[in-house]
Design an enzyme around this catalytic site. Sequence first.
Site, mmCIF file in Angstrom:
data_model
loop_
_atom_site.group_PDB
_atom_site.id
_atom_site.type_symbol
_atom_site.label_atom_id
_atom_site.label_comp_id
_atom_site.label_asym_id
_atom_site.label_seq_id
_atom_site.Cartn_x
_atom_site.Cartn_y
_atom_site.Cartn_z
ATOM 1 N N ASP A 188 0.874 -1.168 0.000
ATOM 2 C CA ASP A 188 0.000 0.000 0.000
ATOM 3 C C ASP A 188 0.915 1.224 0.000
ATOM 4 O O ASP A 188 1.815 1.318 0.844
ATOM 5 C CB ASP A 188 -0.849 -0.048 1.284
ATOM 6 C CG ASP A 188 -1.907 1.043 1.320
ATOM 7 O OD1 ASP A 188 -1.701 2.106 0.688
ATOM 8 O OD2 ASP A 188 -2.923 0.834 1.989
ATOM 9 N N ILE A 189 0.692 2.143 -0.905
ATOM 10 C CA ILE A 189 1.633 3.269 -1.019
ATOM 11 C C ILE A 189 1.581 4.201 0.196
ATOM 12 O O ILE A 189 2.587 4.824 0.544
ATOM 13 C CB ILE A 189 1.419 4.055 -2.337
ATOM 14 C CG1 ILE A 189 2.690 4.840 -2.692
ATOM 15 C CG2 ILE A 189 0.207 4.958 -2.269
ATOM 16 C CD1 ILE A 189 2.727 5.346 -4.117
ATOM 17 N N TYR A 246 -7.966 4.963 -15.217
ATOM 18 C CA TYR A 246 -7.620 5.542 -16.517
ATOM 19 C C TYR A 246 -7.359 4.496 -17.608
ATOM 20 O O TYR A 246 -7.134 4.847 -18.766
ATOM 21 C CB TYR A 246 -6.460 6.530 -16.379
ATOM 22 C CG TYR A 246 -6.901 7.897 -15.868
ATOM 23 C CD1 TYR A 246 -8.234 8.141 -15.523
ATOM 24 C CD2 TYR A 246 -5.994 8.956 -15.733
ATOM 25 C CE1 TYR A 246 -8.651 9.384 -15.056
ATOM 26 C CE2 TYR A 246 -6.409 10.206 -15.269
ATOM 27 C CZ TYR A 246 -7.738 10.417 -14.940
ATOM 28 O OH TYR A 246 -8.138 11.652 -14.490
ATOM 29 N N ASN A 258 -6.220 13.512 -10.723
ATOM 30 C CA ASN A 258 -6.879 13.971 -11.957
ATOM 31 C C ASN A 258 -6.626 15.473 -12.090
ATOM 32 O O ASN A 258 -6.050 16.086 -11.202
ATOM 33 C CB ASN A 258 -8.373 13.631 -11.937
ATOM 34 C CG ASN A 258 -9.079 14.247 -10.740
ATOM 35 O OD1 ASN A 258 -9.014 15.455 -10.524
ATOM 36 N ND2 ASN A 258 -9.733 13.414 -9.932
ATOM 37 N N GLY A 263 -5.298 2.130 -13.394
ATOM 38 C CA GLY A 263 -6.560 1.800 -12.728
ATOM 39 C C GLY A 263 -7.721 2.397 -13.512
ATOM 40 O O GLY A 263 -8.021 1.976 -14.634
ATOM 41 N N SER A 307 -2.048 5.663 -14.084
ATOM 42 C CA SER A 307 -2.978 5.427 -15.216
ATOM 43 C C SER A 307 -3.474 3.997 -15.397
ATOM 44 O O SER A 307 -4.297 3.754 -16.277
ATOM 45 C CB SER A 307 -2.377 5.917 -16.560
ATOM 46 O OG SER A 307 -2.384 7.319 -16.627
ATOM 47 N N GLY A 339 -9.612 5.241 -6.021
ATOM 48 C CA GLY A 339 -8.322 4.559 -6.186
ATOM 49 C C GLY A 339 -7.246 5.042 -5.237
ATOM 50 O O GLY A 339 -7.506 5.311 -4.054
ATOM 51 N N VAL A 340 -6.042 5.186 -5.767
ATOM 52 C CA VAL A 340 -4.912 5.558 -4.924
ATOM 53 C C VAL A 340 -5.064 7.006 -4.433
ATOM 54 O O VAL A 340 -4.628 7.349 -3.321
ATOM 55 C CB VAL A 340 -3.584 5.298 -5.673
ATOM 56 C CG1 VAL A 340 -3.320 6.293 -6.774
ATOM 57 C CG2 VAL A 340 -2.425 5.236 -4.716
ATOM 58 N N ASP A 341 -5.698 7.834 -5.233
ATOM 59 C CA ASP A 341 -5.945 9.234 -4.872
ATOM 60 C C ASP A 341 -6.791 9.284 -3.588
ATOM 61 O O ASP A 341 -6.446 9.999 -2.625
ATOM 62 C CB ASP A 341 -6.689 9.887 -6.056
ATOM 63 C CG ASP A 341 -6.690 11.405 -6.019
ATOM 64 O OD1 ASP A 341 -6.152 11.977 -5.060
ATOM 65 O OD2 ASP A 341 -7.243 12.014 -6.963
HETATM 66 N N1 APR Z 1 -1.473 1.852 -2.881
HETATM 67 C C1 APR Z 1 -0.898 1.552 -4.052
HETATM 68 N N2 APR Z 1 -1.584 1.429 -5.200
HETATM 69 C C2 APR Z 1 -2.924 1.588 -5.155
HETATM 70 C C3 APR Z 1 -3.607 1.918 -3.967
HETATM 71 C C4 APR Z 1 -2.827 2.040 -2.786
HETATM 72 N N3 APR Z 1 -3.370 2.344 -1.606
HETATM 73 N N4 APR Z 1 -4.919 2.028 -4.257
HETATM 74 C C5 APR Z 1 -5.062 1.764 -5.569
HETATM 75 N N5 APR Z 1 -3.862 1.493 -6.110
HETATM 76 C C6 APR Z 1 -3.520 1.136 -7.497
HETATM 77 C C7 APR Z 1 -4.645 0.616 -8.367
HETATM 78 O O1 APR Z 1 -4.869 -0.754 -8.092
HETATM 79 C C8 APR Z 1 -4.043 0.810 -9.758
HETATM 80 O O2 APR Z 1 -3.185 -0.290 -10.077
HETATM 81 O O3 APR Z 1 -3.074 2.297 -8.188
HETATM 82 C C9 APR Z 1 -3.171 2.067 -9.598
HETATM 83 C C10 APR Z 1 -3.709 3.315 -10.246
HETATM 84 O O4 APR Z 1 -5.110 3.313 -10.236
HETATM 85 P P1 APR Z 1 -6.011 4.582 -9.993
HETATM 86 O O5 APR Z 1 -5.913 5.013 -8.586
HETATM 87 O O6 APR Z 1 -7.354 4.292 -10.533
HETATM 88 O O7 APR Z 1 -5.273 5.758 -10.881
HETATM 89 P P2 APR Z 1 -5.359 6.096 -12.440
HETATM 90 O O8 APR Z 1 -5.587 4.907 -13.293
HETATM 91 O O9 APR Z 1 -4.155 6.950 -12.736
HETATM 92 O O10 APR Z 1 -6.673 6.972 -12.561
HETATM 93 C C11 APR Z 1 -6.688 8.262 -12.029
HETATM 94 O O11 APR Z 1 -8.588 7.867 -10.651
HETATM 95 O O12 APR Z 1 -9.060 8.159 -8.440
HETATM 96 C C12 APR Z 1 -9.065 8.740 -9.631
HETATM 97 O O13 APR Z 1 -8.673 11.028 -9.032
HETATM 98 C C13 APR Z 1 -8.150 9.932 -9.742
HETATM 99 O O14 APR Z 1 -9.521 10.549 -11.554
HETATM 100 C C14 APR Z 1 -8.231 10.067 -11.210
HETATM 101 C C15 APR Z 1 -8.114 8.658 -11.721
#
Ligand code: APR
Length: 178
Positions: free
Chosen positions: A14-15, A125, A28, A123, A121, A36-38
């Site tokens: 987990d980051i 995206y 975003n 997840g 990107s 997601g990670v955000d």
């Molecule tokens: N730690 C590490 N990685 C994580 C965590 C975490 N706690 N939570 C999710 N992830 C992983 C997801 O499994 C995925 O492999 O991070 C990767 C990126 O996924 P997203 O968070 O969906 O990011 P992204 O694809 O860049 O999409 C960005 O998602 O949440 C919104 O605000 C964000 O609109 C933006 C979009």
Amino acid sequence: MMEIAERILVIMDDIVTQQVDAIVNAANNSLLGGGGVDGAIHQAAGPELLEECRKLGGCPTGEARITRGYNLPAKWVIHTVGPLWRGGMHGEDKMLCRAYRSSLKLAQQYKVRSIAFPGISIGAYGFPVERAAGIAVWSVWDFLTEVNTINEVILVCYNQTAFEMYSGALHNITDNIK
Ligand code: APR
């Protein structure tokens, strides 16, 4: 001088728990949070993170912005915006590379020595994971050849598939360079 390969690490974790100088957020364009990670980063950092983000006025795709880490173990959060996958013919590769480079450039400016990235990107995206992994590893590797103040880049994968793709990409580049 440490070898580049020794300065890049792929882990499954987990980051938000990473004990590094900076973690990168896959944000975003609004920088006002998301899923997601955000979502996980905002939740762990606390409401002050959103307050600081509001003052930044957003971020174009491929660029990065920095804030404090508040309740996170990391001192800084570097928010970058990766491309939304639209089939691969809309500059997605270049934009993803740019997101990694912009983040690393900011890290360098803030004297960050250790930094953790999520799979930008891959997840919400929708960027194909294997392709994203190759670009991520190559972008980081290339940057580290130019900058020697960052000595640890951790690519944090959230599931087994991502872990296999990012570690595979790192092995490929290590083998090719030898
Ligand atoms: N730690 C590490 N990685 C994580 C965590 C975490 N706690 N939570 C999710 N992830 C992983 C997801 O499994 C995925 O492999 O991070 C990767 C990126 O996924 P997203 O968070 O969906 O990011 P992204 O694809 O860049 O999409 C960005 O998602 O949440 C919104 O605000 C964000 O609109 C933006 C979009």
